[in-house]
Scaffold this active site. Structure first.
Site, PDB file in Angstrom:
ATOM      1  N   PHE A 194       4.567  27.403  -0.227  1.00  0.00           N
ATOM      2  CA  PHE A 194       3.596  28.457   0.068  1.00  0.00           C
ATOM      3  C   PHE A 194       3.378  28.538   1.576  1.00  0.00           C
ATOM      4  O   PHE A 194       2.283  28.822   2.045  1.00  0.00           O
ATOM      5  CB  PHE A 194       2.262  28.183  -0.634  1.00  0.00           C
ATOM      6  CG  PHE A 194       2.357  28.180  -2.140  1.00  0.00           C
ATOM      7  CD1 PHE A 194       3.293  28.974  -2.802  1.00  0.00           C
ATOM      8  CD2 PHE A 194       1.493  27.395  -2.900  1.00  0.00           C
ATOM      9  CE1 PHE A 194       3.365  28.971  -4.191  1.00  0.00           C
ATOM     10  CE2 PHE A 194       1.558  27.400  -4.287  1.00  0.00           C
ATOM     11  CZ  PHE A 194       2.500  28.183  -4.936  1.00  0.00           C
ATOM     12  N   CYS A 204       6.267  29.244   4.206  1.00  0.00           N
ATOM     13  CA  CYS A 204       7.240  29.874   5.105  1.00  0.00           C
ATOM     14  C   CYS A 204       6.655  31.148   5.729  1.00  0.00           C
ATOM     15  O   CYS A 204       6.317  32.096   5.021  1.00  0.00           O
ATOM     16  CB  CYS A 204       8.504  30.190   4.330  1.00  0.00           C
ATOM     17  SG  CYS A 204       9.800  30.826   5.382  1.00  0.00           S
TER      18      CYS A 204
END
Lengths: 440, 446
Positions: free
Chosen positions: B132, B134
């Protein structure tokens, strides 16, 4: 066999005289410049006779402003590239580097300076605007570092400048005297040509100013005259046999070598007389030209040598043997040099005392006398009101470079008896400022 | 020898050194090589619907002669088909059954999440890391940091995962958020077994000033990327501390961000991490750096008398307090060791121009050793930080050591500055030069 074979071609010569300060690569320059601490009120600047803002130019290299870096250097010293190679940095900027106090290798300032200025020379990057013609003319005698530096600065200020040079090439001892492993003649001439194109001063070659008539002409045609005349030939020692074949003054030997390169005549067994930097150079050069033995003989002890320690180390590194407390009494031979008769000495109250009965002979087939240069007394005596100090050097006002004849200014070896290129460059620039003030 | 093995939310690992989900864990080949070199675990390059990457992908930040103090990337998740990754995971687990392989995952719908979890667990993965974090490319498609920045969505997806997961779940957090504790708490609320942080920081690494394009350049254009490497460690350490100290989080932490040497590892452990993850340092120097991590951690544990990594975890946390609980009576002052001083005068100019004019140059001192003006020194540390010589400037305690008074206590006593020109201001009585003293004599006259 000696380390160096006699060079048979120009390529051999350059190999024997390999550059001791080669040009840096971009990677090396970035690494090295990254080490600089950017000291406050940096000691390297104080140690530089031309006060180059060294931490600034190094920071500019590191931050990718190579032109700016060269401009910083040239703003202080027009012989930036040459000085980067030939300055005795070990006793000037690098000797003052604070890293020395923690036994850390000092910043390689000389080579960084060469790196930055070389870039501007190669790209013919002009850094200075010339002021509009101010209608005043200055004659400069001698196209050495002092004369050319003076010319650059004067041109920047708007003067018309003519340089009169006795020889056929510019830059004086930089080309005729500096050891070939410090810089090549080609590199010297490249920087001078770069300066000449940027500053547009004229050099009249093969135009020695010698007579009262020559001087009178300059006096009538020019508003001021700068004397960057350097020194003369090697002084004699005043012993028997100095006029034998193969007994030669160091200045003459070096000049001949710089021009003749691999065709230079060299003995098999060479004795160099003297303890100054010129003696060290001559000894190194004799070895690199293929002499089988080179002996460096000095009247006093090792610690009394005027040569820098690193110059002696360099001479030793190519096989020169130092012989101390040995005063030459006579150069032996019938028509050619066959040896030198010495006596042992002792130094008492600073004076050389010969020890009776201590004479000995060292056989050799060449003697190089590095025993100092004469001053240009013949020329100087023809200029009115010019005062010389007890060493025959021109007396000047240290702030302005002005001699006791207000129209004449001077700098370089002629005022200091023989120092570095960087001192001459500083003198020339300072005298230009003095001339500008004088002619306001 | 001290025991380096750890149990991270139920995942057994021979040591706390894991490879982060990134290019070094793109293939079985790389992960096998890493385990063989001494790495304890690996978080696989994020799997999902395979993507297509651009060329070029990285931009670097250099500092003087040092390369890559920071690295920025615009690479996306794995571009390999899932079956290839699954086959590689199986292969790795055959050779290294005791080295945890964590499957990093990033998909969109509930069905996709639940399907891929079954697949990777079947292949033998020992845990799941939900990417959760990038901050480039994938977030434009509603994944990665787009999830990490929305605690409610993060919680919901975590719950989907937990419905089917049979191995421990780790939620990987993005630092691109105001308060890292919020998504961390949401992870816990969603049932996550652990968190890992930080993912990369949204960044623009620099600009090609000749062509007016930021780096990295892709056919004349660029985009923002994710920043990592040694430069981000302080940001990551603080976020790890924030999560470790928050009672609402309360689950194990895998620390990530700028870890390059054993000292970094120890710092992360002391601030509450159980394992650490490394990417950039491996991308720079290869898997071999683990030799230095291992030897350094072992030696530290021996020197400090720690038998197991557990004993170190969070050891520095009790010493982290809100500012208002720091002792205002504590006083240090700089002291220069003359013998060591090299005369660079950096301490002088730093204090003179950047701090409190508390260092004096000694005009007649050939060695250029400056001296401290004790009454002006506020004990800020700056001179000791700029000094290039180890131990040359030290900060020496000058108060009695008997008195403790904090801002909090002063507030309670009512003895804090409350008006613009309050006599209780810290700067009252502290000498400061006149403004025009800054100018040379000839410029002073108006």
């Amino acid at each position: 066999m000696p380390e160096f074979r006699r060079p048979k071609s120009e390529a051999d010569f350059h190999k024997n005289f390999e550059q001791i300060k080669p040009l840096m690569s971009k990677t090396e320059a970035n690494q090295e410049s990254g080490r600089c601490l950017f000291c406050y009120d940096a000691p390297c600047v104080k140690a530089c006779p031309t006060s180059i803002d060294i931490p600034l130019f190094i920071r500019q290299i590191n931050n990718g402003n190579l032109s700016g870096s060269a401009k910083t250097i040239y703003a202080a010293n027009y012989f930036g590239r040459i000085c980067g190679n030939v300055c005795p940095t070990e006793v000037l900027c690098e000797g003052a580097c604070v890293f020395e106090k923690q036994n850390i290798r000092p910043i390689d300032i000389g080579r960084l300076q060469t790196y930055a200025t070389y870039n501007s020379i190669r790209n013919n990057k002009k850094h200075f605007e010339l002021a509009a013609d101010n209608g005043k003319k200055v004659a400069i005698i001698g196209a050495g570092p002092a004369g050319i530096s003076c010319a650059c600065e004067l041109r920047k200020l708007g003067f018309t400048v003519d340089i009169f040079e006795a020889k056929s090439q510019p830059s004086g001892l930089t080309i005729y005297g500096v050891a070939p492993y410090k810089i090549t003649n080609e590199d010297v001439l490249e920087e001078v040509a770069y300066l000449q194109e940027q500053f547009q001063f004229k050099i009249h070659y093969n135009s020695a100013i010698q007579s009262k008539k020559d001087l009178a002409r300059l006096d009538s045609e020019y508003d001021a005259i700068f004397l960057g005349i350097g020194l003369g030939s090697t002084s004699g020692i005043g012993i028997k046999g100095e006029n034998l074949d193969n007994c030669i003054g160091a200045v003459e030997f070096i000049e001949n070598m710089k021009m003749e390169k691999h065709d230079t005549k060299i003995g098999k067994n060479v004795i160099v007389l003297g303890g100054g930097n010129t003696a060290m150079d001559a000894a190194s050069e004799a070895a690199r030209l293929g002499a089988e033995t080179v002996m460096l003989c000095y009247r006093r002890s090792k610690i009394e040598m005027r040569a820098y320690w690193f110059e002696y180390d360099l001479a030793k590194s190519v096989g020169t043997r130092g012989v101390f407390n040995a005063a030459p009494l006579e150069i032996i031979g019938t028509s050619h040099v066959e040896g030198v008769k010495f006596a042992q000495t002792e130094i008492i109250d600073g004076k050389v005392k010969i020890l009776p009965g201590s004479e000995f002979i060292k056989p050799c087939d060449m003697v190089i006398k590095a025993t100092g240069q004469e001053t240009q007394v013949n020329l100087l005596n023809q200029i009115d009101k010019i005062k010389l100090d007890k060493n025959g050097c021109i007396s000047i006002n240290l702030e302005t470079g002005q001699t006791t004849n207000p129209k004449y200014f001077a700098g370089g070896d002629a005022i200091n008896g023989g120092k570095e290129v960087v001192n001459a460059a500083a003198d020339g620039k300072k005298a230009a400022t003095g001339i500008n003030q004088f002619l306001q | 020898m001290p025991d380096l093995s750890v149990n991270f939310a139920g995942i057994q690992s021979p040591n706390p050194f894991w490879l982060a989900s990134a290019p070094p864990t793109n293939s079985g080949y790389q992960v096998m090589k890493a385990f063989d070199a001494g790495w304890g675990g690996a978080v696989w390059k994020t799997m999902g619907i395979p993507i297509v990457n651009v060329s070029s992908r990285y931009g670097g930040v250099n500092y003087k002669d040092k390369r890559l103090v920071g690295l920025n990337n615009i690479e996306l998740i794995t571009d390999r088909p899932l079956k290839d990754n699954l086959r590689d995971i199986e292969e790795v687990k055959k050779y290294f059954p005791n080295h945890p392989v964590i499957a990093s995952l990033m998909v969109d719908s509930r069905d996709e999440w639940q399907q891929i979890i079954k697949d990777v667990e079947n292949a033998g993965s020992d845990g799941l890391e939900l990417n959760f974090g990038c901050p480039h490319g994938m977030c434009e498609r509603g994944m990665g940091s787009a999830v990490g920045q929305e605690p409610k969505i993060l919680e919901r997806i975590t719950a989907w995962v937990k419905e089917v997961a049979t191995t421990p779940v780790i939620v990987k957090l993005t630092p691109n958020i105001t308060d890292i504790r919020e998504p961390a708490r949401a992870a816990r609320a969603g049932g996550s077994d652990a968190i890992s942080l930080i993912n990369t920081i949204q960044s623009l690494v620099g600009v090609d000033i000749d062509n007016f394009v930021p780096y990295p350049v892709v056919d004349g254009l660029s985009t923002n990327g994710g920043y990592c490497g040694p430069a981000i460690k302080p940001i990551a350490l603080n976020m790890v501390k924030e999560c470790a100290m928050d009672p609402g989080v309360g689950i194990p932490i895998s620390g990530i961000g700028g870890i390059e040497n054993w000292r970094d590892v120890v710092e992360y452990l002391l601030l509450g991490s159980t394992t650490i993850q490394v990417c950039t340092a491996v991308m720079h120097y290869g898997f071999g750096i683990v030799r230095e991590l291992t030897a350094g951690l072992e030696q530290y544990m021996l020197d400090k008398g720690f038998n197991s990594v557990d004993q170190m975890i969070g050891k520095a946390l009790p010493n982290v307090k809100p500012w208002e609980h720091l002792n205002l009576e504590y006083q240090v002052k700089a002291q220069i060791e003359d013998e060591l001083c090299i005369g660079c005068q950096l301490c002088y100019i730093a204090c003179e121009d950047g701090a409190h004019q508390a260092i004096r140059l000694n005009e007649n001192n050939e060695l250029r050793i400056p001296s401290i003006i004790e009454e002006n020194c506020v004990g800020c540390n700056l001179c000791s930080l700029v000094c290039p010589v180890d131990n040359c400037i030290s900060m020496v305690r000058t108060d009695s050591g008997k008195k403790i008074e904090t801002w909090h206590q002063r507030t309670e006593k009512g003895s804090i500055p409350t008006t613009w020109n309050d006599k209780r201001a810290g700067g009252v009585g502290h000498w400061i030069p006149e403004p025009k003293d800054a100018l040379k004599q000839d410029k002073k006259e108006l």
